[in-house]
Each structure stands twice: as structure tokens, then as C-alpha cells.
Design an enzyme around this catalytic site. Structure first.
Site, PDB file in Angstrom:
ATOM      1  N   HIS A 200      61.879  51.555   7.072  1.00  0.00           N
ATOM      2  CA  HIS A 200      60.724  51.736   7.962  1.00  0.00           C
ATOM      3  C   HIS A 200      59.579  52.433   7.230  1.00  0.00           C
ATOM      4  CE1 HIS A 200      58.711  53.441  11.710  1.00  0.00           C
ATOM      5  NE2 HIS A 200      58.711  52.136  11.891  1.00  0.00           N
ATOM      6  N   HIS A 230      59.791  44.764  13.682  1.00  0.00           N
ATOM      7  CA  HIS A 230      60.255  45.652  14.739  1.00  0.00           C
ATOM      8  C   HIS A 230      61.120  44.905  15.762  1.00  0.00           C
ATOM      9  CE1 HIS A 230      56.980  48.202  13.105  1.00  0.00           C
ATOM     10  NE2 HIS A 230      57.745  49.186  13.514  1.00  0.00           N
ATOM     11  N   GLU A 355      48.907  47.317  17.031  1.00  0.00           N
ATOM     12  CA  GLU A 355      49.066  48.428  16.094  1.00  0.00           C
ATOM     13  C   GLU A 355      47.724  49.038  15.738  1.00  0.00           C
ATOM     14  OE1 GLU A 355      51.279  49.778  11.977  1.00  0.00           O
ATOM     15  OE2 GLU A 355      50.253  47.866  12.084  1.00  0.00           O
ATOM     16  N   HIS A 370      49.912  51.388  19.910  1.00  0.00           N
ATOM     17  CA  HIS A 370      51.175  51.703  19.246  1.00  0.00           C
ATOM     18  C   HIS A 370      51.160  53.088  18.610  1.00  0.00           C
ATOM     19  CE1 HIS A 370      53.428  51.858  15.365  1.00  0.00           C
ATOM     20  NE2 HIS A 370      54.430  51.530  16.156  1.00  0.00           N
ATOM     21  N   HIS A 374      53.170  56.864  19.570  1.00  0.00           N
ATOM     22  CA  HIS A 374      53.954  57.730  18.687  1.00  0.00           C
ATOM     23  C   HIS A 374      53.437  59.170  18.754  1.00  0.00           C
ATOM     24  CE1 HIS A 374      56.804  55.398  16.119  1.00  0.00           C
ATOM     25  NE2 HIS A 374      56.107  54.369  16.585  1.00  0.00           N
ATOM     26  N   HIS A 410      59.422  50.870  21.316  1.00  0.00           N
ATOM     27  CA  HIS A 410      59.223  49.563  20.691  1.00  0.00           C
ATOM     28  C   HIS A 410      59.748  48.426  21.562  1.00  0.00           C
ATOM     29  CE1 HIS A 410      57.169  50.081  16.878  1.00  0.00           C
ATOM     30  NE2 HIS A 410      57.651  51.318  16.909  1.00  0.00           N
TER      31      HIS A 410
END
Length: 717
Positions: A200, A230, A355, A370, A374, A410
Site C-alpha cells: 500500500h 483497492h 481520490e 477519499h 482518511h 474503502h
């Protein structure tokens, strides 16, 4: 020592104990400016004849040394890419490494940013492709091993000073920092695996979010790769969720399917306590107790922490706008240009949007869904830093996959892609068939020790454990004169070989792509999956090109040749003694070299030891193996694309192409990633058997994956 060997040794030296000032090895020389080190002060530093310019570092140093670094934090990324740009702009690799060794950079820049930037520059520079980066877990063991490991390492070093002797490796439990009293923790062998987390990290390293053209050329189908890489992690995690443990308790209380985290007013029930520290054990990664709810983030810029502020309703707004684009079938750029979300480029456009890379159609309007997800989760425990807590592991691509919430987040991200895929027409019979090619059968056979004389059982894959020794002393924040090692137990499988029988009824040889997938048949309760469920659990095992001559053919393919995986990374010590990586010669890999020296893996790829799921004890877990043949003439991107993917005359390193693409080259397959399972089928297709019924170029077989609770010895062929 050749120039190439010197550069490799310099790289290893630069990555050693990055939290400490650089101490050059006796045989390594860095050419630093005369005004920094007089020629006679430190023998390892030598001033260059024409000087070395030190660039402006104010932006780079906005993240202070000793602080955690987030690859999802916009300010952190900006600082990191500023340093990547500095390294990339150095005229030669030698200049770049000399610059990296400068005390104003190596000893004063945030150590995490330094490693990120130098690694990214080494990967992106074509003139550095023969040089290797040491494994990230040996550079930063604190991101992989709990605090007690550092304490044990320090005790080992102290004992060595009193009584020199060969020290035994520190034993890392296969569950790492967790106990199995919580059902989710039974999967820590997956979530906290060194190779999985390294994969990753490397993926986000070679596919940067905000890098401009002077750092990286626009990667081919980057947004689609974001989706597919992903999605495959989720597919593998879902299978592990069903069958990740082999005891009776697991069968009785089987883990539920990973659910999408999309209701952001609801508490996160999964807790995570990483037990990770860095910088002399003083900087800890925060824990997340059960029951926390996402809050608005309002972190002030305090000099020790770059500020960041946003409201959770922005995530909701961005989601709404993205869903509107999906169901409208188009996105609108900032200049008003309309981009259709079609079946060829739609997934890529959507991936760049979700993203929020620099290639997003309109980042201001569609947002940064995205990455800010996080951020919201890594600061959930202290959203305004009232308690001066550090971020959680979701903030770093090295550590994010350790946290159970990563998979729920995800799953939500993947649901956006799946909603788009549902707008596409099912594949037609013409798109799914290949005239003249019939796949008669497929089977797998275990490889056996050369002297065994046994007949390998058919359609049985054995999994178990492997013990790997990793180096710790190069990444510790205290010096050690002797090696400090850890023994890690991780999943492994015996090597096996596919045997595919193919008939070519045409009169000429045909180059075909063979696509191999694996899928479970039933869930943890014994219920047979519908095809609509099963297609989302398809794990890509391999994809390769082979020539089929007229008549009957038998194609054999080894499991360790997979286009998905890379081997366990070499240690610092391995790289110090290994010959430099050898460029691949035109026409393919030089066969006269040992396997580990044929090519320089760039570090991106699913770990080979996790190619297949763990399975269950005897008689094993049933799976379906699927193989499909498609036309290479139609699938190849251009005339120079080879059977291994990309133009081998240009390649100095190899990634696992299916998940990582090819550096500086087109993705080596015109088909959508995950084809033929990336779209929902026609409503009449209710099972995999019906899906392949009228396509002679597809075949399946049932196999078993049998877990044996012992250390395996692999027998490659």
C-alpha cells in the site's frame, strides 16, 4: 567498487537510522560543499569541484522533524512533494544523493518526509532504476512492530555490549499486537502483514496525488488503478473475513461481511489500538476506542502540527456531487467542459475525482472525498487537538491498512465505483468469446521436492506459515554494533503450477491472454453465493500472454510468476552484498542470472506469500478457479508491448503489472481492469456456470485450499 555499487551503498547509508544525524560508512564518500565541511574535517565528506547548490527548504520544513507525517494531509503532501521536486531536479543521481546527504536536508528535514521524497525520486528517475530501496519496515520498524519490540531490541544491544554473542531474533507473534479474544483481531495476520502494508505504501508512492509533470508523467489509467487495486484488497479481505480463522468458534460466529462506512453520524464500533511509537518511543500513534463518531476537524497551525480544518458535511456534499455525476453519466470540468463517464475512460475519470488527484476534473467542486475521509478518521479521537494527541494510523499509507476501519471506508469508496459500473451495459457474447480457442480444462498441482518421487495431488493448494527474519538495527533510533533481528511469522503457500489444456481450431498460431481468477463458493454459513455476489469476490491470481499453436496445447504456469505479486523484499544486509540490479535485455529476462538478480522489483505489488487465501484445515476450503482466454492482438496496447507487459527494452525494474501498471509505459492491457467481472452481468446470469456456459474460451474447476498449522518449505520448479 563501481559507481553503481557506490550509489547503492550511499542509498542504504542515507536510509539508515534516519532519526539520527547521518554517519557515513568508512568506504562511502559524499561530496558536500566546502562551506559545510572543510576538506580535512570529516574524511567521508569531500567537497565537489564546482560546488553544490542547496535549495530553499522553508516549505519542506513546515512539518517539523520528529513529527508524524500523513500522506493524506494536503499540507504534509505539499511539503513532501517540494522535496521530491528538489531531488528530481538534481542533474544526476550522484548529485541527488550528495544533496540528500547535506545536513540541512538529511539531518533537519522531517525523517518521514525525507524517506518518502527520496524513495519517490529514486522510483521516478529513469537513471536510478538499477538502484534498490530497502524495505520500508526496516527503515521504520516503529510503523510495523509494537513498542515492546523496540524495548527488547534495546535490551539485546545492551546484552551484546556486556557479553558479545550471536543474539537470537526477537519473536514477533503472528497476531502482532492483538489477541484473538476479539473476533476481528483474528485477522491481524492479514491487516498487519509486512508485505501487505508495504504494498500500500509503494502504490501511493509511485502514484502520487499532487505531483506535477516535473515529478511524474501522468500515469496511464491511474484513476482506474486506484479503483482496481483497492477493490482487489477488499475482495481478498472479504474472503479472509469469511474464512480467516480455522477454529470451531469462527465457524459458529463467522465474521460478518465488511460493511460500507457511509452513515457518518453513526459511531465506529471497531476499536483499534496500534501500540506503535517512533522517535525514541516518544511519539505514539493514537488509539481509537470503540464508539467514536466523526467530528469536524479544526486543528490549528501550532508550529509542531500543520493546521487543517474542514467540516464533515463537506464529505456529504462531495459524495452527493459525485453520485449526481455517476447517475447523470458525466462530470463537468471547472471550465465548463463536459466529460462523459463512458465504458472506456469513465472508471479512470471517476477514480481521479474520488481520490482527488491533480488530474481531477474539478477538485474545487467535487472535493477530496477519499483523502479527507482518511484525515477525519485519523483525527477522530481529538479533532481539535484539545488533548495534543497525535494522529491515528489511518493518516499514513504505511500504516492505514492495519486499522479495521480502512476496509469499511474503502467499501464505501468501492460502492461509488460499483454504482457507476451498474450504469454500464453487461458484456455481450461477442465481447466475451474468442472464436477458434477452446479452454478444455484447468487444474493446479502442488510442486514437490525434486527427490520425493511422489505424484502431486491435483487441485489442492496447501497453506501454512513461514518464518522470515528481518533486520531492525538499521531503523532503530539507537546505535548497534551487531545485527538486531526479528523473526516474523506470516502466511505462506506451497508453490503450485497451473496446467491449462487449450485447443486452437484455427490454422494459425494465436497469441492469447490467459486471465486467472479465484473465488469462494459459499459463505461462512454454508450458503452458495449468487453470481452478483461472487463477481465482487473474484481475486485476480495471474494474467499472462502465451502462444497457442494449431491443435491441442498444454500451458503450464508457475504460481511465483504471477503478474499480481512480488517476492518478499530484500533486507539492508542483502542489498549491501547483492550485485546491482540488471537491466532487462531486449526480448525478455536474461535467463543466465539467478532469479533475484534478473530484475529490480520497484517494490509495488501484492506480496507473493499472500497470493491465495489461508483456507481451512483438512479437507480444505472449496474455491472455484476460473480461466479465460482473450485475443492478445485486440488487448495489447501497442506493437512494442510484450508478453510480460510494457516495452522490455526500456524497463529496468518490474512491478506487479496487474495492480501497479508499468512505470513510464501504458497499462499493458486494453481491457477494463478486472475484466470480465468488473460489470454486473445480464439479469438472466445467476451463477458462474451460466456465465461461462456459451463461451468455449472460459473454463472453471473446483479446488481446495487446505491450511496446515505448521511452517512450510516451498519447492519452486
Amino acid at each position: 567498487m563501481s559507481d553503481l555499487q557506490l550509489r547503492q551503498r550511499q542509498i542504504l547509508n542515507l536510509f539508515e537510522r534516519v532519526a539520527q544525524p547521518l554517519t557515513p560508512k568508512p568506504d562511502i564518500i559524499f561530496e558536500l560543499p566546502e562551506f559545510v565541511f572543510p576538506p580535512d574535517s570529516v574524511s567521508a565528506f569531500r567537497p565537489p569541484a564546482d560546488g553544490l547548490n542547496i535549495p530553499e527548504l522553508e516549505l519542506v520544513k513546515t512539518v517539523p522533524r520528529g513529527r508524524l507525517f500523513s500522506t493524506f494531509h494536503p499540507g504534509h503532501r505539499e511539503a513532501a512533494y517540494a522535496l521530491v521536486r528538489i531531488f528530481k531536479n538534481a542533474p544526476t543521481v550522484a548529485d541527488m544523493l550528495n544533496l540528500a546527504a547535506h545536513p540541512d536536508i538529511r539531518d533537519q528535514v522531517n525523517e518521514h518526509i525525507f524517506v518518502f521524497a527520496l524513495s519517490a525520486a529514486l522510483i521516478q528517475r529513469r537513471d536510478a532504476r538499477s538502484l534498490r530501496i530497502p524495505p520500508i519496515w526496516e527503515i521504520f520498524p516503529g510503523k510495523f512492530f509494537e513498542t515492546r519490540v523496540r524495548s527488547e531490541a534495546q535490551t539485546t544491544v545492551q546484552q551484546q555490549l556486556k557479553q558479545p554473542a550471536k543474539a537470537e531474533p526477537i519473536i514477533i507473534d503472528r497476531n502482532f499486537a492483538a489477541t484473538d479474544r476479539v473476533v476481528e483481531n483474528k485477522l491481524s495476520y492479514f491487516r498487519e502483514d509486512l508485505g501487505i502494508n508495504s504494498h500500500h505504501w509503494h502504490w501511493h508512492l509511485i502514484f502520487p496525488v499532487e505531483a506535477t509533470a516535473d515529478i511524474v508523467n501522468p500515469p496511464d489509467r491511474r484513476g482506474e488503478l486506484f479503483y482496481y487495486m483497492h477493490q482487489q484488497i477488499l475482495a481478498r479481505r472479504l474472503v479472509v473475513s469469511y474464512f480467516g480463522s480455522y477454529d470451531a468458534e469462527r465457524i459458529a460466529n463467522g465474521l460478518a461481511r465488511v460493511t460500507s462506512y457511509h452513515d457518518w453520524d453513526q459511531p465506529i464500533l471497531e476499536a483499534y489500538f496500534p501500540k506503535l511509537t517512533t522517535a525514541n518511543g516518544a511519539i505514539h500513534w493514537a488509539s481509537r476506542p470503540s464508539g467514536l463518531v466523526l467530528k469536524d476537524i479544526n486543528i490549528p497551525d501550532e508550529g509542531t502540527e500543520l493546521g487543517i480544518e474542514f467540516q464533515i458535511h463537506n464529505l456529504e456534499l462531495w459524495r452527493t456531487r459525485i453520485l449526481h455525476a455517476i447517475h447523470k453519466g458525466s462530470v463537468v470540468k471547472g471550465n465548463g467542459q463536459v466529460i462523459q463517464l463512458d465504458d472506456k475512460t469513465g472508471t479512470n475519470t471517476l477514480g481521479e475525482l474520488i481520490e482527488a488527484s491533480q488530474w481531477s476534473a474539478d477538485k474545487l467542486f467535487y472535493g477530496d472525498l477519499h483523502n479527507f475521509g482518511h484525515i477525519a478518521m485519523c483525527y477522530i479521537h481529538d479533532p481539535d487537538r484539545s488533548h495534543s494527541e497525535n494522529m491515528g494510523v489511518m493518516g499514513d499509507s504505511v500504516t492505514a491498512m492495519r486499522d479495521p476501519i480502512f476496509y469499511r471506508w474503502h467499501k464505501f469508496i468501492d460502492s461509488l465505483f460499483q454504482q457507476f459500473k451498474a450504469t454500464l451495459s453487461p458484456y455481450t457474447a461477442q465481447q466475451l468469446t474468442l472464436e477458434g480457442i477452446t479452454l478444455n480444462s484447468v487444474e493446479v498441482r502442488r510442486n514437490q521436492p525434486p527427490a520425493s518421487g511422489l505424484t502431486a495431488p491435483k487441485n489442492l493448494i496447501i497453506t501454512g506459515w513461514q518464518e522470515s527474519v528481518v533486520e531492525l538495527d538499521r531503523g532503530l533510533d539507537f546505535s548497534s554494533l551487531t545485527p538486531v533481528q526479528a523473526r516474523v511469522t506470516h502466511l505462506q503457500h506451497e508453490d503450485f503450477t497451473y496446467r491449462i489444456q487449450v485447443t486452437n481450431s484455427t490454422k494459425t498460431s494465436q497469441d492469447v491472454v490467459l486471465r486467472i481468477f479465484l473465488t469462494p463458493i459459499k459463505d461462512q454459513a454454508g450458503r452458495t453465493f449468487s453470481f452478483r455476489e461472487q463477481r465482487l469476490l473474484m481475486i485476480e491470481l495471474d494474467k499472462f500472454v502465451t502462444r497457442i499453436t494449431p491443435g491441442a496445447n498444454v500451458i503450464r504456469r508457475k504460481s511465483d510468476e504471477s503478474s499480481v505479486t512480488i517476492p518478499f523484499e530484500q533486507t539492508f544486509r542483502d542489498l549491501e552484498t547483492a550485485a546491482p540490479a540488471v537491466p532487462i535485455a531486449p526480448g525478455g529476462v536474461p535467463t543466465n542470472l539467478p532469479t533475484d538478480k534478473r530484475t529490480n522489483f520497484c517494490g509495488c505489488g501484492w506480496p507473493d506469500h499472500f497470493l491465495v487465501p489461508r483456507g481451512v484445515p483438512n479437507p480444505g476450503m472449496p474455491f472455484t478457479l476460473f480461466v479465460m482466454a482473450t485475443s492478445w492482438k485486440e488487448d495489447r496496447v501497442n506493437e512494442t508491448t510484450t508478453a510480460t507487459g510494457g516495452d522490455d527494452t526500456k524497463k529496468l525494474c518490474r512491478n506487479a503489472a496487474s495492480y501497479c501498471g508499468i512505470l513510464d509505459d501504458k497499462y499493458p492491457d486494453k481491457r477494463p481492469m478486472g475484466f470480465p467481472f468488473d460489470r454486473p452481468p445480464d439479469k438472466s446470469i445467476t451463477s458462474l456456470a451460466k456465465f461461462i456456459d456459451k463461451s468455449a474460451n472460459m473454463t472453471t474447476t473446483d479446488i481446495r485450499i487446505q491450511f496446515e498449522n505448521r511452517v512450510l518449505h516451498r519447492f519452486p520448479q
